[in-house]
Design a protein around this motif. Structure first.
Motif, PDB file in Angstrom:
ATOM      1  N   THR A 203       0.804  -1.226   0.000  1.00  0.00           N
ATOM      2  CA  THR A 203       0.000   0.000   0.000  1.00  0.00           C
ATOM      3  C   THR A 203       0.838   1.277   0.000  1.00  0.00           C
ATOM      4  O   THR A 203       0.317   2.347  -0.317  1.00  0.00           O
ATOM      5  CB  THR A 203      -0.950   0.047   1.211  1.00  0.00           C
ATOM      6  OG1 THR A 203      -0.199  -0.134   2.418  1.00  0.00           O
ATOM      7  CG2 THR A 203      -2.024  -1.014   1.108  1.00  0.00           C
TER       8      THR A 203
ATOM      9  N   GLY B 248      -0.573   4.048  -2.181  1.00  0.00           N
ATOM     10  CA  GLY B 248      -0.973   5.277  -1.518  1.00  0.00           C
ATOM     11  C   GLY B 248      -0.212   6.483  -2.030  1.00  0.00           C
ATOM     12  O   GLY B 248      -0.775   7.577  -2.162  1.00  0.00           O
TER      13      GLY B 248
ATOM     14  N   SER C 206      -2.032   9.624  -3.872  1.00  0.00           N
ATOM     15  CA  SER C 206      -1.936  10.925  -3.199  1.00  0.00           C
ATOM     16  C   SER C 206      -1.318  12.003  -4.082  1.00  0.00           C
ATOM     17  O   SER C 206      -1.650  13.182  -3.947  1.00  0.00           O
ATOM     18  CB  SER C 206      -1.118  10.791  -1.911  1.00  0.00           C
ATOM     19  OG  SER C 206      -1.738   9.896  -1.008  1.00  0.00           O
TER      20      SER C 206
ATOM     21  N   GLU D  67      -9.575   4.530  -6.643  1.00  0.00           N
ATOM     22  CA  GLU D  67      -9.826   4.652  -5.207  1.00  0.00           C
ATOM     23  C   GLU D  67     -11.127   3.962  -4.814  1.00  0.00           C
ATOM     24  O   GLU D  67     -11.205   3.302  -3.769  1.00  0.00           O
ATOM     25  CB  GLU D  67      -9.877   6.127  -4.808  1.00  0.00           C
ATOM     26  CG  GLU D  67      -8.520   6.811  -4.803  1.00  0.00           C
ATOM     27  CD  GLU D  67      -8.590   8.223  -4.266  1.00  0.00           C
ATOM     28  OE1 GLU D  67      -8.067   8.488  -3.173  1.00  0.00           O
ATOM     29  OE2 GLU D  67      -9.184   9.077  -4.952  1.00  0.00           O
TER      30      GLU D  67
ATOM     31  N   ASN E  90     -11.356   0.749  -2.253  1.00  0.00           N
ATOM     32  CA  ASN E  90     -12.059   0.960  -0.982  1.00  0.00           C
ATOM     33  C   ASN E  90     -13.415   0.264  -0.931  1.00  0.00           C
ATOM     34  O   ASN E  90     -14.154   0.412   0.049  1.00  0.00           O
ATOM     35  CB  ASN E  90     -12.246   2.451  -0.723  1.00  0.00           C
ATOM     36  CG  ASN E  90     -10.955   3.133  -0.293  1.00  0.00           C
ATOM     37  OD1 ASN E  90     -10.529   3.023   0.845  1.00  0.00           O
ATOM     38  ND2 ASN E  90     -10.326   3.824  -1.228  1.00  0.00           N
TER      39      ASN E  90
ATOM     40  N   PRO F  72      -8.301  -1.331   2.496  1.00  0.00           N
ATOM     41  CA  PRO F  72      -8.709   0.074   2.662  1.00  0.00           C
ATOM     42  C   PRO F  72      -8.259   0.690   3.983  1.00  0.00           C
ATOM     43  O   PRO F  72      -7.988   1.898   4.037  1.00  0.00           O
ATOM     44  CB  PRO F  72     -10.240  -0.001   2.594  1.00  0.00           C
ATOM     45  CG  PRO F  72     -10.538  -1.260   1.860  1.00  0.00           C
ATOM     46  CD  PRO F  72      -9.459  -2.205   2.260  1.00  0.00           C
TER      47      PRO F  72
ATOM     48  N   GLN G 283      -6.078   4.013   3.542  1.00  0.00           N
ATOM     49  CA  GLN G 283      -6.606   5.309   3.958  1.00  0.00           C
ATOM     50  C   GLN G 283      -5.719   5.974   4.993  1.00  0.00           C
ATOM     51  O   GLN G 283      -5.532   7.189   4.984  1.00  0.00           O
ATOM     52  CB  GLN G 283      -8.036   5.155   4.489  1.00  0.00           C
ATOM     53  CG  GLN G 283      -9.057   4.888   3.405  1.00  0.00           C
ATOM     54  CD  GLN G 283     -10.467   5.173   3.857  1.00  0.00           C
ATOM     55  OE1 GLN G 283     -10.706   5.665   4.955  1.00  0.00           O
ATOM     56  NE2 GLN G 283     -11.429   4.880   3.012  1.00  0.00           N
TER      57      GLN G 283
ATOM     58  N   GLN H  76      -2.815   7.455   3.116  1.00  0.00           N
ATOM     59  CA  GLN H  76      -3.198   8.631   2.344  1.00  0.00           C
ATOM     60  C   GLN H  76      -3.354   9.858   3.230  1.00  0.00           C
ATOM     61  O   GLN H  76      -3.016  10.971   2.831  1.00  0.00           O
ATOM     62  CB  GLN H  76      -4.494   8.361   1.569  1.00  0.00           C
ATOM     63  CG  GLN H  76      -4.290   7.462   0.349  1.00  0.00           C
ATOM     64  CD  GLN H  76      -5.550   7.341  -0.495  1.00  0.00           C
ATOM     65  OE1 GLN H  76      -6.362   6.456  -0.275  1.00  0.00           O
ATOM     66  NE2 GLN H  76      -5.701   8.239  -1.441  1.00  0.00           N
ATOM     67  N   VAL H  77      -3.886   9.635   4.436  1.00  0.00           N
ATOM     68  CA  VAL H  77      -3.986  10.743   5.392  1.00  0.00           C
ATOM     69  C   VAL H  77      -2.599  11.267   5.733  1.00  0.00           C
ATOM     70  O   VAL H  77      -2.357  12.473   5.785  1.00  0.00           O
ATOM     71  CB  VAL H  77      -4.722  10.300   6.679  1.00  0.00           C
ATOM     72  CG1 VAL H  77      -4.605  11.374   7.762  1.00  0.00           C
ATOM     73  CG2 VAL H  77      -6.184  10.020   6.386  1.00  0.00           C
TER      74      VAL H  77
ATOM     75  N   ASN I 237     -10.014   7.792  10.367  1.00  0.00           N
ATOM     76  CA  ASN I 237     -10.318   6.582   9.607  1.00  0.00           C
ATOM     77  C   ASN I 237     -11.408   5.737  10.222  1.00  0.00           C
ATOM     78  O   ASN I 237     -11.842   4.762   9.625  1.00  0.00           O
ATOM     79  CB  ASN I 237      -9.046   5.726   9.483  1.00  0.00           C
ATOM     80  CG  ASN I 237      -8.070   6.306   8.495  1.00  0.00           C
ATOM     81  OD1 ASN I 237      -8.111   5.996   7.319  1.00  0.00           O
ATOM     82  ND2 ASN I 237      -7.179   7.174   8.960  1.00  0.00           N
TER      83      ASN I 237
END
Length: 227
Positions: free
Chosen positions: A26, A30, A34, A45, A49, A102, A106, A109-110, A226
């Protein structure tokens, strides 16, 4: 039925391997999601997800069909490698990876989106490649996000039931994880053994959360975004 630690060890093995594999795969995914300017990135995406809103039994059902000997993929694997993915540990590992993807993605990505653009622009001006920027600029500044993703992935895999049951069934020492063992003990009205399995999972989950939250309180900020 006599209590056995085999489902506990199998659950931990599944959770650890799923976390390791997802951490590795990931990060590049990711990073691309991003920072890519691909116009239809949102479609990728949405697909990745999908397990967030898809019932686990649905994912497990289609994996069972794909990995069965009657499907060309499952049939090819069995003919070439003499190995059946369905009802094997490898099968539940693949299912867990897809279903937990996911949660790791996620969180990353944050973390990636929190990196100031000036850091990346400065690295580009200095002539750094995208590979160097990822490993020398982005990842060192995303440790809380990576930890958060690992927490979510590990905890989610420990409690997984639907996908594992569909693709792996309940084969002792092979695919019978703790969540399935709890169900079987309850159905057999062996509540004492079910209580032991459940208690062990609660303790393991709490230890993981306590250690990581204590180590890095900023992980909670990523987790909050998340959950």
């Amino acid at each position: 039925m006599i209590f056995s630690f085999d489902p506990i060890w199998l659950t931990l093995e599944l959770a650890i391997l799923t976390t390791i594999v997802l951490t590795l795969i990931t990060i590049p995914i990711g990073y691309w999601l991003s920072f890519s300017s691909f116009r239809y990135r949102f479609i990728v995406e949405a697909v990745l997800n999908l397990p967030l809103v898809l019932p686990p039994t649905v994912l497990g059902f289609y994996l069972l069909l794909v990995f069965s000997p009657n499907h060309w993929i499952g049939g090819w694997v069995e003919d070439v490698f003499h190995f059946r993915i369905a009802f094997s540990f490898f099968g539940i590992l693949v299912g867990s990876i897809l279903f937990s993807l996911p949660f790791m993605l996620q969180a990353l990505q944050v973390g990636f989106s929190s990196i100031p653009k000036t850091h990346i622009e400065t690295a580009l001006v200095l002539g750094k490649s995208k590979f160097e920027i990822l490993f020398r600029v982005i990842l060192p500044n995303c440790k809380p996000a990576i930890l958060a993703g690992m927490i979510l992935t590990f905890a989610h895999t420990i409690g997984e039931f639907g996908v594992v049951l569909m693709i792996g069934g309940s084969i002792p020492g092979k695919t019978k994880v703790a969540s399935i063992a709890i169900l079987e003990e309850v159905e057999a009205m062996n509540y004492h053994a079910a209580h032991i399995y459940a208690s062990v999972l609660v303790v393991i989950s709490m230890i993981v959360l306590l250690v990581l939250f204590r180590y890095k309180r900023s992980v909670s900020m990523v987790l909050a975004e998340n959950v």
